[in-house]
Design a protein around this motif. Structure first.
Motif, PDB file in Angstrom:
ATOM      1  N   GLU A  40      -2.399   9.393  -4.739  1.00  0.00           N
ATOM      2  CA  GLU A  40      -1.907  10.092  -3.547  1.00  0.00           C
ATOM      3  C   GLU A  40      -0.411   9.853  -3.364  1.00  0.00           C
ATOM      4  OE1 GLU A  40      -5.841  10.083  -0.649  1.00  0.00           O
ATOM      5  OE2 GLU A  40      -4.634   8.265  -0.799  1.00  0.00           O
ATOM      6  N   LEU A  41       0.028   8.625  -3.626  1.00  0.00           N
ATOM      7  CA  LEU A  41       1.456   8.333  -3.519  1.00  0.00           C
ATOM      8  C   LEU A  41       2.243   9.089  -4.583  1.00  0.00           C
ATOM      9  CD1 LEU A  41       3.801   6.763  -2.252  1.00  0.00           C
ATOM     10  CD2 LEU A  41       3.342   4.919  -3.885  1.00  0.00           C
ATOM     11  N   LYS A  96      -5.596   2.400   2.387  1.00  0.00           N
ATOM     12  CA  LYS A  96      -4.755   3.327   3.161  1.00  0.00           C
ATOM     13  C   LYS A  96      -4.259   4.525   2.359  1.00  0.00           C
ATOM     14  CE  LYS A  96      -3.208  -0.162   6.460  1.00  0.00           C
ATOM     15  NZ  LYS A  96      -2.072  -0.755   7.208  1.00  0.00           N
ATOM     16  N   MET A  97      -3.769   4.298   1.139  1.00  0.00           N
ATOM     17  CA  MET A  97      -3.320   5.405   0.294  1.00  0.00           C
ATOM     18  C   MET A  97      -3.374   4.974  -1.164  1.00  0.00           C
ATOM     19  SD  MET A  97       0.355   7.424   0.181  1.00  0.00           S
ATOM     20  CE  MET A  97       0.039   8.405   1.633  1.00  0.00           C
ATOM     21  N   SER A  98      -4.026   5.743  -2.007  1.00  0.00           N
ATOM     22  CA  SER A  98      -4.149   5.388  -3.417  1.00  0.00           C
ATOM     23  C   SER A  98      -2.845   5.667  -4.164  1.00  0.00           C
ATOM     24  CB  SER A  98      -5.282   6.185  -4.065  1.00  0.00           C
ATOM     25  OG  SER A  98      -4.908   7.554  -4.194  1.00  0.00           O
ATOM     26  N   TRP A 115       2.571  12.731  -3.518  1.00  0.00           N
ATOM     27  CA  TRP A 115       3.577  12.848  -2.456  1.00  0.00           C
ATOM     28  C   TRP A 115       4.987  12.676  -3.024  1.00  0.00           C
ATOM     29  CZ3 TRP A 115       7.241   9.330  -0.790  1.00  0.00           C
ATOM     30  CH2 TRP A 115       7.918   9.653   0.402  1.00  0.00           C
ATOM     31  N   GLN A 122       5.819   4.784   1.015  1.00  0.00           N
ATOM     32  CA  GLN A 122       6.414   6.014   1.538  1.00  0.00           C
ATOM     33  C   GLN A 122       7.560   5.707   2.494  1.00  0.00           C
ATOM     34  OE1 GLN A 122       3.003   8.094   3.260  1.00  0.00           O
ATOM     35  NE2 GLN A 122       3.215   9.702   1.722  1.00  0.00           N
ATOM     36  N   HIS A 157       0.855  -1.181   0.000  1.00  0.00           N
ATOM     37  CA  HIS A 157       0.000   0.000   0.000  1.00  0.00           C
ATOM     38  C   HIS A 157       0.895   1.237   0.000  1.00  0.00           C
ATOM     39  CE1 HIS A 157       0.814   0.477   4.317  1.00  0.00           C
ATOM     40  NE2 HIS A 157       0.475  -0.796   4.472  1.00  0.00           N
ATOM     41  N   GLY A 158       0.275   2.401  -0.237  1.00  0.00           N
ATOM     42  CA  GLY A 158       1.041   3.627  -0.391  1.00  0.00           C
ATOM     43  C   GLY A 158       1.846   4.039   0.827  1.00  0.00           C
ATOM     44  N   GLN A 159       1.306   3.821   2.004  1.00  0.00           N
ATOM     45  CA  GLN A 159       2.029   4.224   3.219  1.00  0.00           C
ATOM     46  C   GLN A 159       3.298   3.396   3.408  1.00  0.00           C
ATOM     47  OE1 GLN A 159      -0.736   4.081   6.492  1.00  0.00           O
ATOM     48  NE2 GLN A 159      -1.941   5.813   5.741  1.00  0.00           N
TER      49      GLN A 159
END
Length: 262
Positions: A66-67, A61-63, A70, A42, A37-39
């Motif tokens: 969105e990633l 959690k994060m698309s 960021w 990160q 997932h994106g988190q």
């Protein structure tokens, strides 16, 4: 490219394993790291520097969008090649990705050759985002798929109670009737037109609500193929697709769909 470091981000473990295999076969000596997932991605990106990012769009959690947003805000990742690998091909989604700084777009399902070609192009320095022509091509592809689905919905079928869907395998878009469905897999019926999916092929099943509402695009692989009749020229074929998605939103959509056809 022996020291190539690639980050694969997808909530489906099967997809991460598939991409890892393709990358390592095409670029021997490369290092591939998976995030689900994106988190998690990160966190990994803060610890190490990757040369290329291959990312799904729809994740918990994060698309992927969105990633991507960021990523472009980080000084060390402003020019790093970023490929959105997803089943979403609508014009609005492609445009959002372009505006956020994506370098290229790869639709699911994809072949090893298609992924390798994208990577070679980006790693050779062609890092500009998709052109307007490619955006229109993606929109046209979706339009044709929607038209095919609409035509299928008007056809009479003994499996109407279970609904209709589209099975996307490699470069094929196959109209199909849903015979059985669970949160783990789907059994569909396709017409015998002489061209079939292959066992273990990557696949995407587009399942539309009976009311004509939203569509769940679920990732999976071909688990089983069999003829409905014991003869060479059987008119219809059973195809079972095992799901590999863990996206809560898709599972919720499937749960509602299953409840609606019982």
């Amino acid at each position: 490219m022996n020291s190539l470091s690639v980050l694969v981000v997808d909530d489906a473990k099967f997809i991460c394993e598939l991409v890892t295999k393709i990358v390592k076969n095409s670029f021997p000596g490369s290092t591939v790291t998976a995030a689900y997932h994106g988190q998690e991605a990160q966190s990994l990106m803060k610890q190490a520097k990757f040369d290329l990012i291959l990312c799904d769009w729809e994740m918990p959690k994060m698309s992927g969008l969105e990633l991507l947003t960021w990523t472009r805000q980080q000084p060390s990742y402003q020019t790093t090649p970023f490929v959105m690998v997803t089943s979403r091909g609508e014009r609005e989604y492609v445009l959002k990705a372009i505006q956020a700084g994506v370098n290229d777009y790869l639709g699911k399902p994809f072949t090893a050759e298609q992924l390798t070609q994208k990577m070679n192009k980006l790693l050779s320095g062609e890092t500009r985002g998709p052109s307007a022509r490619k955006v229109d091509q993606a929109a046209q592809t979706l339009s044709k798929a929607q038209e095919a689905a609409a035509q299928a919905a008007t056809q009479k079928t003994s499996l109407k109670a279970k609904g209709l869907a589209q099975l996307r395998v490699r470069d094929q878009v196959i109209k199909c009737a849903i015979k059985d469905l669970s949160l783990r897999d789907v059994l569909v019926v396709i017409k015998n037109e002489g061209v079939f999916p292959t066992i273990l092929d990557q696949a995407v099943v587009d399942i539309e609500q009976l009311s004509g509402g939203s569509v769940a695009r679920v990732n999976g692989f071909i688990e089983r193929i069999e003829a409905l009749e014991r003869k060479v020229d059987a008119a219809f074929i059973h195809v079972k697709v095992a799901f590999v998605d863990d996206d809560p939103e898709k599972m919720e959509h499937l749960s509602r769909y299953i409840a609606s056809v019982r």
